[in-house]
Motif scaffolding. Structure first.
Motif, PDB file in Angstrom:
ATOM      1  N   MET A   1       0.831  -1.209   0.000  1.00 46.31           N
ATOM      2  CA  MET A   1       0.000   0.000   0.000  1.00 46.31           C
ATOM      3  C   MET A   1       0.867   1.261   0.000  1.00 46.31           C
ATOM      4  O   MET A   1       0.454   2.299  -0.488  1.00 46.31           O
ATOM      5  CB  MET A   1      -0.913  -0.041   1.228  1.00 46.31           C
ATOM      6  N   ASN A   2       2.066   1.141   0.526  1.00 50.22           N
ATOM      7  CA  ASN A   2       2.964   2.290   0.571  1.00 50.22           C
ATOM      8  C   ASN A   2       3.359   2.723  -0.838  1.00 50.22           C
ATOM      9  O   ASN A   2       3.467   3.912  -1.113  1.00 50.22           O
ATOM     10  CB  ASN A   2       4.206   1.939   1.394  1.00 50.22           C
ATOM     11  N   ASN A   3       3.553   1.744  -1.728  1.00 51.01           N
ATOM     12  CA  ASN A   3       3.924   2.080  -3.110  1.00 51.01           C
ATOM     13  C   ASN A   3       2.798   2.823  -3.807  1.00 51.01           C
ATOM     14  O   ASN A   3       3.048   3.718  -4.625  1.00 51.01           O
ATOM     15  CB  ASN A   3       4.265   0.807  -3.885  1.00 51.01           C
ATOM     16  N   VAL A   4       1.550   2.463  -3.510  1.00 45.07           N
ATOM     17  CA  VAL A   4       0.404   3.122  -4.128  1.00 45.07           C
ATOM     18  C   VAL A   4       0.347   4.583  -3.691  1.00 45.07           C
ATOM     19  O   VAL A   4       0.096   5.479  -4.507  1.00 45.07           O
ATOM     20  CB  VAL A   4      -0.906   2.387  -3.763  1.00 45.07           C
ATOM     21  N   GLU A   5       0.597   4.848  -2.417  1.00 45.24           N
ATOM     22  CA  GLU A   5       0.587   6.223  -1.915  1.00 45.24           C
ATOM     23  C   GLU A   5       1.685   7.054  -2.573  1.00 45.24           C
ATOM     24  O   GLU A   5       1.461   8.211  -2.940  1.00 45.24           O
ATOM     25  CB  GLU A   5       0.751   6.230  -0.393  1.00 45.24           C
ATOM     26  N   ILE A   6       2.851   6.473  -2.748  1.00 42.57           N
ATOM     27  CA  ILE A   6       3.955   7.184  -3.397  1.00 42.57           C
ATOM     28  C   ILE A   6       3.606   7.466  -4.854  1.00 42.57           C
ATOM     29  O   ILE A   6       3.830   8.571  -5.362  1.00 42.57           O
ATOM     30  CB  ILE A   6       5.259   6.356  -3.273  1.00 42.57           C
ATOM     31  N   ALA A   7       3.020   6.467  -5.520  1.00 43.41           N
ATOM     32  CA  ALA A   7       2.643   6.657  -6.923  1.00 43.41           C
ATOM     33  C   ALA A   7       1.579   7.737  -7.062  1.00 43.41           C
ATOM     34  O   ALA A   7       1.624   8.556  -7.987  1.00 43.41           O
ATOM     35  CB  ALA A   7       2.136   5.337  -7.507  1.00 43.41           C
ATOM     36  N   LEU A   8       0.600   7.760  -6.170  1.00 38.89           N
ATOM     37  CA  LEU A   8      -0.449   8.784  -6.236  1.00 38.89           C
ATOM     38  C   LEU A   8       0.119  10.174  -5.985  1.00 38.89           C
ATOM     39  O   LEU A   8      -0.314  11.146  -6.606  1.00 38.89           O
ATOM     40  CB  LEU A   8      -1.552   8.475  -5.218  1.00 38.89           C
ATOM     41  N   GLU A   9       1.091  10.270  -5.092  1.00 40.61           N
ATOM     42  CA  GLU A   9       1.714  11.566  -4.818  1.00 40.61           C
ATOM     43  C   GLU A   9       2.463  12.081  -6.051  1.00 40.61           C
ATOM     44  O   GLU A   9       2.339  13.246  -6.427  1.00 40.61           O
ATOM     45  CB  GLU A   9       2.669  11.432  -3.641  1.00 40.61           C
ATOM     46  N   ILE A  10       3.204  11.198  -6.714  1.00 43.42           N
ATOM     47  CA  ILE A  10       3.935  11.590  -7.924  1.00 43.42           C
ATOM     48  C   ILE A  10       2.955  11.981  -9.021  1.00 43.42           C
ATOM     49  O   ILE A  10       3.149  12.970  -9.734  1.00 43.42           O
ATOM     50  CB  ILE A  10       4.861  10.441  -8.375  1.00 43.42           C
ATOM     51  N   MET A  11       1.871  11.194  -9.166  1.00 44.61           N
ATOM     52  CA  MET A  11       0.879  11.487 -10.196  1.00 44.61           C
ATOM     53  C   MET A  11       0.197  12.823  -9.929  1.00 44.61           C
ATOM     54  O   MET A  11      -0.043  13.600 -10.853  1.00 44.61           O
ATOM     55  CB  MET A  11      -0.175  10.377 -10.244  1.00 44.61           C
ATOM     56  N   ALA A  12      -0.105  13.116  -8.665  1.00 44.34           N
ATOM     57  CA  ALA A  12      -0.747  14.388  -8.321  1.00 44.34           C
ATOM     58  C   ALA A  12       0.158  15.563  -8.651  1.00 44.34           C
ATOM     59  O   ALA A  12      -0.304  16.591  -9.161  1.00 44.34           O
ATOM     60  CB  ALA A  12      -1.118  14.393  -6.840  1.00 44.34           C
ATOM     61  N   LYS A  13       1.450  15.425  -8.390  1.00 41.15           N
ATOM     62  CA  LYS A  13       2.390  16.499  -8.730  1.00 41.15           C
ATOM     63  C   LYS A  13       2.454  16.703 -10.240  1.00 41.15           C
ATOM     64  O   LYS A  13       2.507  17.841 -10.726  1.00 41.15           O
ATOM     65  CB  LYS A  13       3.782  16.180  -8.185  1.00 41.15           C
ATOM     66  N   GLY A  14       2.443  15.624 -10.995  1.00 41.18           N
ATOM     67  CA  GLY A  14       2.470  15.728 -12.447  1.00 41.18           C
ATOM     68  C   GLY A  14       1.222  16.399 -12.992  1.00 41.18           C
ATOM     69  O   GLY A  14       1.290  17.274 -13.854  1.00 41.18           O
ATOM     70  N   MET A  15       0.053  15.999 -12.492  1.00 39.46           N
ATOM     71  CA  MET A  15      -1.200  16.603 -12.945  1.00 39.46           C
ATOM     72  C   MET A  15      -1.244  18.078 -12.551  1.00 39.46           C
ATOM     73  O   MET A  15      -1.715  18.920 -13.318  1.00 39.46           O
ATOM     74  CB  MET A  15      -2.396  15.862 -12.342  1.00 39.46           C
ATOM     75  N   GLY A  16      -0.772  18.403 -11.367  1.00 43.26           N
ATOM     76  CA  GLY A  16      -0.720  19.803 -10.949  1.00 43.26           C
ATOM     77  C   GLY A  16       0.165  20.625 -11.860  1.00 43.26           C
ATOM     78  O   GLY A  16      -0.185  21.744 -12.235  1.00 43.26           O
TER      79      GLY A  16
END
Length: 42
Positions: A1-16
């Motif tokens: 689950m930790n990898n999913v949180e890291i991936a979502l954080e990176i994706m959110a920064k990219g979308m931003g």
């Protein structure tokens, strides 16, 4: 689950970043349109 949180954080920064870039381009187009719209010649 930790990898999913890291991936979502990176994706959110990219979308931003994408939304910020689109906003900057929109502002530049509006400003350039206002600067050049007063020079209409017939």
């Amino acid at each position: 689950m930790n990898n999913v949180e890291i991936a979502l954080e990176i994706m959110a920064k990219g979308m931003g970043g994408i939304f910020v870039a689109i906003f900057v381009i929109m502002v530049a187009v509006i400003v350039l349109g206002k600067l050049t719209s007063g020079k209409k010649e017939q």
